[in-house]
Scaffold this motif. Structure first.
Motif, PDB file in Angstrom:
ATOM      1  N   LEU A 176       6.631  10.095  -4.641  1.00 31.56           N
ATOM      2  CA  LEU A 176       7.176   8.509  -5.041  1.00 31.56           C
ATOM      3  C   LEU A 176       8.836   8.263  -5.599  1.00 31.56           C
ATOM      4  CD1 LEU A 176       4.320   6.206  -5.557  1.00 31.56           C
ATOM      5  CD2 LEU A 176       5.805   6.736  -3.886  1.00 31.56           C
ATOM      6  N   ASP A 177      10.166   8.110  -5.425  1.00 31.95           N
ATOM      7  CA  ASP A 177      11.088   8.351  -6.623  1.00 31.95           C
ATOM      8  C   ASP A 177      11.022   7.395  -7.192  1.00 31.95           C
ATOM      9  OD1 ASP A 177      12.104  11.217  -5.275  1.00 31.95           O
ATOM     10  OD2 ASP A 177      12.757  10.304  -3.943  1.00 31.95           O
ATOM     11  N   ASP A 178      10.823   6.265  -6.482  1.00 33.46           N
ATOM     12  CA  ASP A 178      10.607   5.472  -6.886  1.00 33.46           C
ATOM     13  C   ASP A 178       9.594   4.461  -7.331  1.00 33.46           C
ATOM     14  OD1 ASP A 178      11.695   2.583  -9.007  1.00 33.46           O
ATOM     15  OD2 ASP A 178      13.384   2.210  -7.863  1.00 33.46           O
ATOM     16  N   VAL A 205       4.071  -2.744 -10.131  1.00 36.73           N
ATOM     17  CA  VAL A 205       3.554  -3.442  -9.859  1.00 36.73           C
ATOM     18  C   VAL A 205       1.853  -2.749  -9.728  1.00 36.73           C
ATOM     19  CG1 VAL A 205       1.898  -5.107  -9.298  1.00 36.73           C
ATOM     20  CG2 VAL A 205       3.736  -5.696  -8.716  1.00 36.73           C
ATOM     21  N   CYS A 206       1.861  -1.832  -8.609  1.00 37.34           N
ATOM     22  CA  CYS A 206       0.397  -1.026  -8.771  1.00 37.34           C
ATOM     23  C   CYS A 206       0.899   0.131  -9.539  1.00 37.34           C
ATOM     24  CB  CYS A 206       0.635  -1.185  -7.644  1.00 37.34           C
ATOM     25  SG  CYS A 206       1.566   0.351  -6.318  1.00 37.34           S
ATOM     26  N   HIS A 207       2.073   0.523 -10.229  1.00 35.42           N
ATOM     27  CA  HIS A 207       2.599   1.625 -10.336  1.00 35.42           C
ATOM     28  C   HIS A 207       2.125   2.997 -10.070  1.00 35.42           C
ATOM     29  CE1 HIS A 207       2.586  -0.667 -14.696  1.00 35.42           C
ATOM     30  NE2 HIS A 207       1.050  -0.964 -14.174  1.00 35.42           N
ATOM     31  N   GLY A 208       2.750   2.968  -8.325  1.00 31.90           N
ATOM     32  CA  GLY A 208       2.249   3.402  -7.500  1.00 31.90           C
ATOM     33  C   GLY A 208       1.294   3.842  -6.504  1.00 31.90           C
ATOM     34  N   THR A 209       0.011   3.278  -7.146  1.00 34.56           N
ATOM     35  CA  THR A 209      -0.985   3.804  -6.523  1.00 34.56           C
ATOM     36  C   THR A 209      -1.558   2.434  -5.166  1.00 34.56           C
ATOM     37  OG1 THR A 209      -2.312   1.790  -7.330  1.00 34.56           O
ATOM     38  CG2 THR A 209      -2.310   3.631  -8.745  1.00 34.56           C
ATOM     39  N   GLY A 210      -0.477   2.097  -4.871  1.00 32.50           N
ATOM     40  CA  GLY A 210      -0.466   1.329  -3.299  1.00 32.50           C
ATOM     41  C   GLY A 210      -1.616   0.217  -3.552  1.00 32.50           C
ATOM     42  N   GLN A 211      -3.024   0.353  -4.631  1.00 31.69           N
ATOM     43  CA  GLN A 211      -3.950  -0.562  -4.834  1.00 31.69           C
ATOM     44  C   GLN A 211      -3.451  -1.460  -5.510  1.00 31.69           C
ATOM     45  OE1 GLN A 211      -6.918   2.385  -5.798  1.00 31.69           O
ATOM     46  NE2 GLN A 211      -7.484   2.554  -3.532  1.00 31.69           N
ATOM     47  N   GLY A 264       0.575  -1.411   0.175  1.00 32.12           N
ATOM     48  CA  GLY A 264      -0.463  -0.129  -0.212  1.00 32.12           C
ATOM     49  C   GLY A 264       0.588   1.376  -0.212  1.00 32.12           C
ATOM     50  N   THR A 265       2.513   0.937   0.164  1.00 29.23           N
ATOM     51  CA  THR A 265       3.007   2.858   0.015  1.00 29.23           C
ATOM     52  C   THR A 265       3.348   3.222  -1.534  1.00 29.23           C
ATOM     53  OG1 THR A 265       5.140   1.569  -0.912  1.00 29.23           O
ATOM     54  CG2 THR A 265       4.187   1.343   2.345  1.00 29.23           C
ATOM     55  N   GLY A 266       2.579   2.805  -2.510  1.00 29.38           N
ATOM     56  CA  GLY A 266       3.148   2.608  -3.952  1.00 29.38           C
ATOM     57  C   GLY A 266       4.128   2.886  -4.608  1.00 29.38           C
ATOM     58  N   ALA A 267       5.293   2.131  -3.461  1.00 30.87           N
ATOM     59  CA  ALA A 267       6.937   2.128  -3.559  1.00 30.87           C
ATOM     60  C   ALA A 267       7.297   0.844  -4.344  1.00 30.87           C
ATOM     61  CB  ALA A 267       7.857   3.125  -2.532  1.00 30.87           C
ATOM     62  N   GLY A 313      12.097  -2.774  -0.758  1.00 33.00           N
ATOM     63  CA  GLY A 313      13.167  -1.591  -0.175  1.00 33.00           C
ATOM     64  C   GLY A 313      13.120   0.031  -0.301  1.00 33.00           C
ATOM     65  N   THR A 314      12.665   0.464  -1.065  1.00 33.41           N
ATOM     66  CA  THR A 314      12.401   1.901  -0.751  1.00 33.41           C
ATOM     67  C   THR A 314      10.740   2.471  -0.080  1.00 33.41           C
ATOM     68  OG1 THR A 314      10.773   2.451  -3.169  1.00 33.41           O
ATOM     69  CG2 THR A 314      13.538   1.976  -3.180  1.00 33.41           C
ATOM     70  N   THR A 315      11.004   3.545   0.452  1.00 27.96           N
ATOM     71  CA  THR A 315      10.282   4.127   1.000  1.00 27.96           C
ATOM     72  C   THR A 315       9.604   5.420   0.229  1.00 27.96           C
ATOM     73  OG1 THR A 315      11.557   5.479   2.427  1.00 27.96           O
ATOM     74  CG2 THR A 315      10.540   2.914   2.950  1.00 27.96           C
ATOM     75  N   PRO A 316       8.708   5.984   0.896  1.00 23.27           N
ATOM     76  CA  PRO A 316       8.150   7.716  -0.239  1.00 23.27           C
ATOM     77  C   PRO A 316       8.790   8.186   0.609  1.00 23.27           C
ATOM     78  CG  PRO A 316       6.105   5.840  -0.426  1.00 23.27           C
ATOM     79  CD  PRO A 316       7.348   4.915   1.158  1.00 23.27           C
ATOM     80  N   ARG A 317       9.013   9.532  -0.032  1.00 21.09           N
ATOM     81  CA  ARG A 317       9.316  10.686   0.910  1.00 21.09           C
ATOM     82  C   ARG A 317       8.056  11.836   1.204  1.00 21.09           C
ATOM     83  NH1 ARG A 317      11.691  15.518  -1.990  1.00 21.09           N
ATOM     84  NH2 ARG A 317      12.022  14.570  -4.766  1.00 21.09           N
ATOM     85  N   VAL A 318       8.286  12.605   2.607  1.00 22.74           N
ATOM     86  CA  VAL A 318       7.315  13.385   2.658  1.00 22.74           C
ATOM     87  C   VAL A 318       7.460  14.762   1.581  1.00 22.74           C
ATOM     88  CG1 VAL A 318       6.158  15.634   4.110  1.00 22.74           C
ATOM     89  CG2 VAL A 318       7.529  12.986   5.415  1.00 22.74           C
TER      90      VAL A 318
END
Length: 387
Positions: A220-222, A226-232, A176-179, A182-187
């Motif tokens: 999202l830098d990366d 699979v979900c193309h960043g949607t987290g869904q 669900g993060t969209g990233a 191994g990576t994480t979204p940034r604020v």
């Protein structure tokens, strides 16, 4: 449906009722209008939309909690706009108004610092926690709709059905993060994670989605491949739905919490099941009651008789037909209709006198003898034609 659309709709007017209408009046008004505008009965172009409006109004007003929230929100907003108690035409605070404050704990137009703002008052309605919501906070999931077709007897008796539902769910690859794993979204540096930026428009400060993160609050830098960043993701599931006895054709049943899961661990939306009921060869509905038409012979109608009438459970009820019964007369068999939670309804029996198409010579002779003996005269003697 947006909050604004929900508040601007006058569901009482849709059902032709006043605000102090009782639950029974709401139920009766809905049944009357649902029959009037049902697309299977009313073929006019606007009937389908009116049927949807009537059903939507019933869903809100028939639930005591939802109705209370709706009434409170309408009383605060009036006809589409918030009314500031104790303020004049110059608006609250005598200057610019930031609409975010309406949902915060600030002092609004003389209401006093002790009030929590509309976010507290409408928190249950709009799933806000009283303070200013952020794009990263939990949000309610979307509602889903599906349609089922039941036999007349299933709808009358009530049943448990399995409903296949397709809905969005949390992406299993990124959780669900969209990233990407191994990576994480940034604020987002532009809105500092709120997902909203303030834009001055005349005397008002209006909030709008942040153009940098498009209202998400995160960048999202990366993105997840699979979900193309949607987290869904997408899921198929089976939901067990209990259909209450006596459900009407076209009625919509709400199943709480069986809609799409909410983003960021928010509550799930609801599922709405639209019911279609196939006709029965024997029975029809008249409101909550069952109805059936039963043929009787001329002799039974003239002399009186006791006849057997089928019931929905496969049995029979004995019905006494008095002598001289006219064709089309309706009798009521108490408690032989639909067995609902509030108690059984009635079975309405309409008798139809059957005239024989073929008579033997002996039968014709006997009928002529009856005609001479009865001496009923001309039944049309009282009819007069115009000049």
């Amino acid at each position: 449906m947006s909050q604004k659309d929900w508040l601007e709709k006058d569901y009482y007017a849709v059902l032709g009722l006043k605000k102090d209408a009782t639950d029974d009046q709401i139920k009766k008004a809905f049944r009357k209008l649902a029959r009037q505008y049902h697309p299977d009965q009313n073929k006019s172009p606007e009937a389908e939309q009116k049927f949807k409006d009537v059903t939507e109004a019933h869903d809100v007003l028939s639930d005591s909690k939802t109705r209370q929230e709706y009434d409170q929100a309408r009383s605060l907003y009036g006809s589409g706009g918030f009314r500031f108690p104790g303020s004049g035409g110059g608006g609250a605070r005598g200057g610019s108004v930031n609409f975010d404050d309406l949902f915060s704990g600030g002092n609004i137009g003389g209401m006093g610092a002790g009030m929590g703002g509309l976010g507290d008052l409408l928190g249950g309605l709009f799933n806000q926690a009283g303070g200013r919501s952020t794009a990263r906070g939990p949000k309610r999931g979307n509602d889903v709709e599906t349609e089922v077709t039941l036999s007349f007897r299933e709808a009358a008796n009530g049943t448990m059905i399995s409903v296949r539902s397709s809905s969005d769910t949390v992406c299993e690859a990124c959780h669900g993060t969209g990233a990407k794993a191994g990576t994480t979204p940034r604020v987002c540096p532009s809105c500092e994670g709120s997902g909203m930026t303030a834009k001055q428009s005349g005397a008002f400060a209006v909030s709008e989605p942040c153009p940098t993160c498009h209202g998400r609050g995160l960048i999202l830098d990366d993105p997840c491949p699979v979900c193309h960043g949607t987290g869904q993701g997408h899921s198929q599931r089976t939901v067990q739905v209990r259909i209450p006895a006596g459900v009407l054709d076209g009625q919509r049943i709400r199943v709480k919490g069986k809609g799409t899961p909410g983003p960021n661990a928010g509550p799930a939306g609801d599922m709405y099941v639209h019911v279609r009921v196939t006709p029965d060869p024997l029975f029809t509905r008249q409101g909550d009651n069952l109805a059936i038409s039963v043929p009787v012979t001329y002799a039974e109608a003239a002399l009186g008789a006791e006849i057997g009438v089928p019931t929905l459970d496969g049995g029979q009820v004995r019905l006494r037909i008095p002598a001289g019964t006219k064709s089309g007369r309706t009798f009521r068999a108490k408690g032989k209709g639909i067995v609902k939670k509030a108690g059984p309804t009635d079975l309405l029996v309409t008798v139809l006198v059957q005239v024989p198409k073929h008579l033997s010579d002996e039968a014709q002779e006997a009928l002529r003898a009856y005609e001479a003996l009865a001496d009923e005269g001309n039944p049309r003697a009282s009819l007069k034609t115009g000049a």
